[in-house]
Enzyme design. Structure first.
Site, mmCIF file in Angstrom:
data_model
loop_
_atom_site.group_PDB
_atom_site.id
_atom_site.type_symbol
_atom_site.label_atom_id
_atom_site.label_comp_id
_atom_site.label_asym_id
_atom_site.label_seq_id
_atom_site.Cartn_x
_atom_site.Cartn_y
_atom_site.Cartn_z
ATOM 1 C CG ASP A 23 -1.769 1.213 1.359
ATOM 2 O OD1 ASP A 23 -2.832 1.220 0.718
ATOM 3 O OD2 ASP A 23 -1.391 2.163 2.068
ATOM 4 C CD GLU B 299 -2.392 2.291 -3.290
ATOM 5 O OE1 GLU B 299 -3.576 2.646 -3.399
ATOM 6 O OE2 GLU B 299 -1.765 2.347 -2.212
#
Length: 807
Positions: A455, A510
Site C-alpha cells: 500500500d 500501489e
C-alpha cells in the site's frame, strides 16, 4: 509479528541529501576504507566477529534474570540513527549499474505479460504437508531455498530502455546502495535470510527453559514487562538494557514446568521515557485485541499448546499465469458481521486487507485455517500490507514508542504525512530495515500468505509523497532530489527477500507515479515488483462518468488503458475499494444512482437509466480487463454493481485541520456485502454477476490478458467503436448510445472462421439478445484498418462482443 494496530505512510532519503546507508561495523574493530561510523544493528547471526556475547544480570530484588542466550548485540551511533550529510555518499561501484523500460503506449505492439508458472495444484502429499509445518531453522532448507541469490550488476534496464542512460548516475547510486546493504547484511547479520528471521530473537520467544522478551527502545530510561501474569506490577519484572538500546528479560518456567506467561494473557511493556511513563504494546507482538468498551488495545501473549495449533493440510498453489484478484475485507465480507470463520467457507476470497490479527475477525489459528482452505481451492491469498506509514497513535502503535520523536521514524516534518495524519518510517535505519523485512517474512512463513499488495508505495518513493504533484512521464520526476532513495532501496530489498525465499510469491505495488523499472526484476536493475497497480484507469472512468456519453473519446479511453511501460506488468481495475466507501461513488452508483433501489427486479420494467447503466457497467469492465494490464482486480460486490456503500463502525472525529466528521454511532449496518443480491435470479444484479463470471471464464480459457499479441485496429470517434485483438480474440465495443451497425467490417490478423464467445447483450447477462450466437463469420483477404484480413459483424449500440477463430 504485527506492525501496529493502524498504519500510515513512509519516506526515505533523497539523492545528494539523504542519510547514508547503514554500515554496521565490528565494535572497536578496524573499519574498511570508506565505511561510515558504526550504526546500531542487532547482530543475530552466529557469525558476528568482534562482538562479544555478554550476559546481563538482574538488577534488584524481585527481578528476573535477563537471558544470556544468543548473541544479541546492536551497533548503532550515538544519534540513534544514521549519519546524514549534504554530500552524496561515495561508493566504489565496480559493477554497480541499473536498468529500465520504455514509457510508450503499447497500442499496436505486442504486450509482454507472461508469468512463468504452472496451474494451481489442488492435491497434497504427506511430504509437502509435513514440510509446510516445519518450524524454519537455518538447517531446514530441504524443498525450499533458504538463501537469497546475490545481486547481479543490474545492467539490463539500459538495454530495455536506452533513455535511462541519461539517468545512469542516479540509477547506479541506487543499485550500489542496494548491493552494499546486501553485503553489509551478509557480513554482519549472516545474510538476508537470517536477518529477516529477527522475530526469532525480538518480541517473545519461548525455549525449553522459559520465555525471552527483547525490545529495541534506545530512548527509554527504564523498562519492565507487565501483564496479567504479574498483576501488572512494574517492579516485578524489570528489564535490562544493553549498550545498543535493546531491552531484554528472561522469564524462567514455573516450578511445574509451565511457561511464566499463560497463553492468551495480556502483556505490555512499561517504560520511563523522555515523554513520561507509558505502557506500550510490544512492537513485535503477534496478536492484539481491543476489548469491547475499551479504547486501548492490549498485546496478547500468543503461544497455544501444540494440540491447539492449526496444522496446514494443503500445499500452496503455484502462481498462475493469469492473475485475477478478488479483493475482500474479512470484517465486511458477508451480509452480516463477518469473521474469519465464515469467510473461510466462502469461495469469493483472493485478497485479505489486514495487517495484524484483530479479535473482531478471528484468531491467528482461524486465519491459518482460512488461508489453508483457499489453498485447497487452488486460490492464492495476498495480504494488503502497509509499510508506507504508521499510525500517529501513541497509545497503541509505534509512534513515540520509546518516548522519542524518531525511533522508527524520521523526525520533524519529514517524519509526518500531513494528509494522512501518520508517521513516516526512516528506511535508512538498520533497525527499521530489520523490523519491516522481518514483518514481510513472518506473514509468508507463519501464515503461508502467497504475496503482498504494498500500500501507498508512491508516498514512500518521493519526499513529496506524490501530494500536489502531477506526474507527466518526464524522467526527471523519477530520478532526482525528490526521490527517496532509502525507501526505494528498501522496496528493492523486500522484493529481493520475498522472491529469493518464496519464488512463487506475488508482489504488487500501489504506485500512481509510473516509476520506471518499478516492475522489472532486481537482477536486471529494476525494483523487483511483479506488478504495478494501474491506478490511472479507475480515475479515467470516474472522469468519463461525470460527462455525457456523447463526449467520450474512443482514443482517450484506449490511451488511458494502454499507457503503461513495456514489459512492466500491471494490475488493472475499473474501480477501487475507496469508491465503495461513504462519501464516494462506485461505477454502478455513477451510472444508476437511486434507480437501483426501485428498478432492479425483473418483474417490473427497467428505466432508461437502468438499461444504460447495466450495459455500460459490463462494457467498462470487459474493456478494462482486455486492454488495461496483465492482471485484473475487482473489489468484492462490485462485479454485480453493489447498491450500498461501506461504512465502518466509527465515532465522531476531529481532524488536525479542524474539520469535524460525524460518526455513525459505531453502527455495523453498512459494514457488510449483500452477495445475496447477485445470487438472486429474480434481480438484474444476477445478470451483471453472470457476465463477470463469463469474463473470468473467457480469460481462463484464452489467456488474453497475458497474450504477447495486442493490436488496437479501430478507434472511431463518429461510430464510437473500438476494435482490438488480444491473442487470437477480436473484441468489438460499440459505445454509441443509439446507433447499431449492420455489416460492420472489423480487421483481424488470423484468417478463417470466427464465432461469438462472449456477448454482453445476451439475455443471461441482462441484455436484449440482439446477437445470433450461431452465426458464422468468415474472413476475406480484404485489408481493413491496417489488418491483413477482415470479417463483417452486427454491432448493436452499447454492447461488447468477443469473437474467436474456429479451429
Amino acid at each position: 509479528m504485527a506492525v501496529a494496530p493502524a498504519f500510515a505512510v513512509v519516506s526515505g532519503a533523497a539523492l545528494g541529501g539523504s542519510s547514508r546507508a547503514p554500515r554496521p561495523t565490528a565494535g572497536g574493530g578496524e573499519r574498511r576504507r570508506g565505511a561510515e561510523p558504526p550504526s546500531r544493528a542487532l547482530v543475530l547471526g552466529r557469525r558476528a566477529p568482534c562482538f562479544a556475547s555478554r550476559a546481563v544480570r538482574a538488577g534488584g530484588p524481585g527481578m528476573r534474570a535477563s537471558a544470556a542466550s544468543g548473541e544479541v548485540m546492536v551497533p548503532e551511533g550515538e544519534s540513534g540513527g544514521l549519519a546524514s550529510s549534504d554530500e552524496p555518499a561515495q561508493f566504489q561501484s565496480d559493477e554497480l549499474e541499473v536498468p529500465i523500460i520504455d514509457d510508450e503506449s503499447n497500442e499496436g505492439v505486442g504486450a509482454e505479460g507472461k508469468i512463468e508458472s504452472s496451474e494451481a495444484t489442488l492435491g497434497s502429499d504427506e511430504a509437502d504437508v509435513e514440510a509446510l509445518n516445519k518450524i524454519p531453522t537455518e538447517s531446514a532448507a530441504e524443498g525450499r531455498p533458504r538463501d537469497v541469490p546475490q545481486p547481479s550488476n543490474g545492467q539490463k534496464i539500459y538495454e530495455l530502455d536506452p533513455m535511462l542512460q541519461g539517468y545512469k548516475y542516479h540509477l547506479e547510486y541506487r543499485y550500489s546502495l542496494y548491493r552494499r546493504l546486501r553485503s553489509d547484511i551478509d557480513q554482519y547479520e549472516g545474510g538476508l535470510e537470517a536477518f529477516s528471521r529477527s522475530y526469532e530473537k525480538f518480541g517473545f520467544n519461548r525455549s525449553a527453559e522459559g520465555i525471552t522478551y527483547r525490545e529495541w527502545a534506545p530512548g527509554a530510561q527504564s523498562a519492565a514487562l507487565v501483564g496479567d501474569f504479574n498483576n501488572w506490577d512494574p517492579n516485578a519484572d524489570r528489564m535490562n538494557k544493553n549498550e545498543f538500546g535493546v531491552w531484554e528479560i528472561f522469564l524462567p518456567n514455573n516450578a511445574d514446568g509451565s511457561p511464566a506467561i499463560a497463553h492468551g494473557s495480556r502483556v505490555k511493556v512499561r517504560m520511563d521515557t523522555p515523554s513520561g511513563i507509558k505502557d506500550s504494546i510490544p512492537a513485535w507482538i503477534k496478536y492484539s485485541v481491543q476489548a469491547p468498551g475499551e479504547i486501548p488495545y492490549n498485546g496478547i501473549y500468543y503461544d497455544p499448546p501444540e494440540e491447539e495449533k492449526y496444522v496446514f493440510k494443503h500445499p500452496q498453489p503455484k502462481r498462475p499465469k493469469s492473475l485475477r484478484i478478488y479483493e475482500t475485507h474479512v470484517g465486511m465480507s458477508s451480509p452480516g458481521i463477518s469473521s474469519i470463520v465464515n469467510v473461510a467457507l466462502a469461495t469469493r476470497l483472493y485478497q485479505i486487507s489486514a495487517n495484524y490479527i484483530d479479535y473482531r475477525f478471528g484468531t491467528p489459528e482461524e486465519l491459518k485455517s482460512l488461508i489453508d482452505r483457499a489453498h485447497e481451492l487452488g486460490l492464492l491469498v495476498l495480504m494488503d500490507v502497509v509499510h508506507s506509514h504508521a499510525s500517529s497513535n501513541t497509545l497503541d502503535g509505534l509512534n513515540g514508542f520509546d518516548g522519542t520523536d524518531t525511533h522508527y521514524f524520521h523526525s520533524g516534518t519529514r517524519g509526518y504525512h500531513w494528509m494522512w495524519d501518520s508517521r513516516l518510517f526512516n528506511y535508512g535505519h538498520w533497525e527499521v530495515l530489520r523490523f519491516l523485512l522481518s514483518n514481510a517474512r513472518w506473514w509468508l512463513e507463519e501464515y503461508k500468505f502467497d504475496g503482498y499488495r504494498f500500500d501507498g508505495v508512491t508516498s514512500m518513493m518521493y519526499t513529496h509523497h506524490g501530494l500536489q504533484v502531477s506526474f507527466t512521464g518526464n524522467y526527471n520526476e523519477y530520478f532526482g532530489f525528490a526521490t527517496d532513495v532509502d525507501a526505494v532501496v528498501y522496496l528493492m530489498l523486500v522484493n529481493d527477500l520475498i522472491h529469493g525465499l518464496y519464488p512463487e510469491a506475488v508482489t504488487i505495488g500501489e504506485d500512481v507515479s509510473g516509476m520506471p523499472t518499478f516492475a522489472l526484476p532486481l537482477q536486471d536493475g529494476g525494483m523487483g515488483f511483479d506488478y504495478r497497480m494501474h491506478m490511472a484507469v479507475a480515475d479515467k472512468w470516474i472522469e468519463l462518468l461525470k460527462i455525457s456519453d456523447e463526449a467520450w473519446k474512443m482514443s482517450d479511453i484506449v490511451h488511458s488503458l494502454t499507457n503503461r511501460r513495456w514489459l512492466e506488468k500491471c494490475v488493472t481495475y475499473s474501480e477501487s475499494h475507496d469508491q465503495a466507501l461513504v462519501g464516494d461513488k462506485t461505477i454502478a452508483f455513477w451510472l444508476m444512482d437511486k434507480d437501483m433501489y426501485d428498478f432492479m427486479a425483473l418483474d417490473r420494467p427497467a428505466t432508461p437509466t437502468i438499461d444504460r447503466g447495466i450495459a455500460l457497467h459490463k462494457m467498462i469492465r470487459l474493456i478494462t480487463m482486455g486492454l488495461g494490464g496483465e492482471a485484473y482486480l475487482n473489489f468484492m460486490g462490485n462485479e454485480f454493481g453493489h447498491p450500498e456503500w461501506i461504512d465502518f463502525p466509527r465515532g465522531p472525529q476531529l481532524l488536525p485541520s479542524g474539520k469535524f466528521i460525524p460518526g455513525n454511532n459505531n453502527s455495523y449496518d453498512k459494514c457488510r456485502r449483500r452477495f445475496d443480491l447477485g445470487d438472486a435470479d429474480y434481480l438484474r444484479y444476477h445478470g451483471m454477476q453472470e457476465f463477470d463470471q463469463a469474463m473470468q471464464h473467457l480469460e481462463e480459457k484464452y489467456g488474453f490478458m497475458t497474450s504477447e499479441h495486442q493490436y488496437v485496429s479501430r478507434k472511431h470517434e463518429g461510430d464510437k467503436v473500438i476494435v482490438f485483438e488480444k491473442g487470437d480474440l477480436v473484441f468489438v465495443f460499440n459505445f454509441h448510445w443509439s446507433n447499431s451497425f449492420f455489416d460492420y467490417r472489423v480487421g483481424c490478423l488470423k484468417p478463417g472462421k470466427y464465432k461469438v464467445v462472449l456477448d454482453s447483450d445476451a439475455g443471461l447477462f441482462g441484455g436484449f439478445g440482439r446477437i445470433h450466437h450461431d452465426a458464422e463469420h468468415f474472413t476475406t483477404d480484404c485489408h481493413h484498418d491496417n489488418r491483413p484480413h477482415s470479417f463483417s459483424v452486427y454491432t448493436p449500440s452499447r454492447t461488447c462482443v468477443v469473437y474467436a477463430p474456429v479451429e
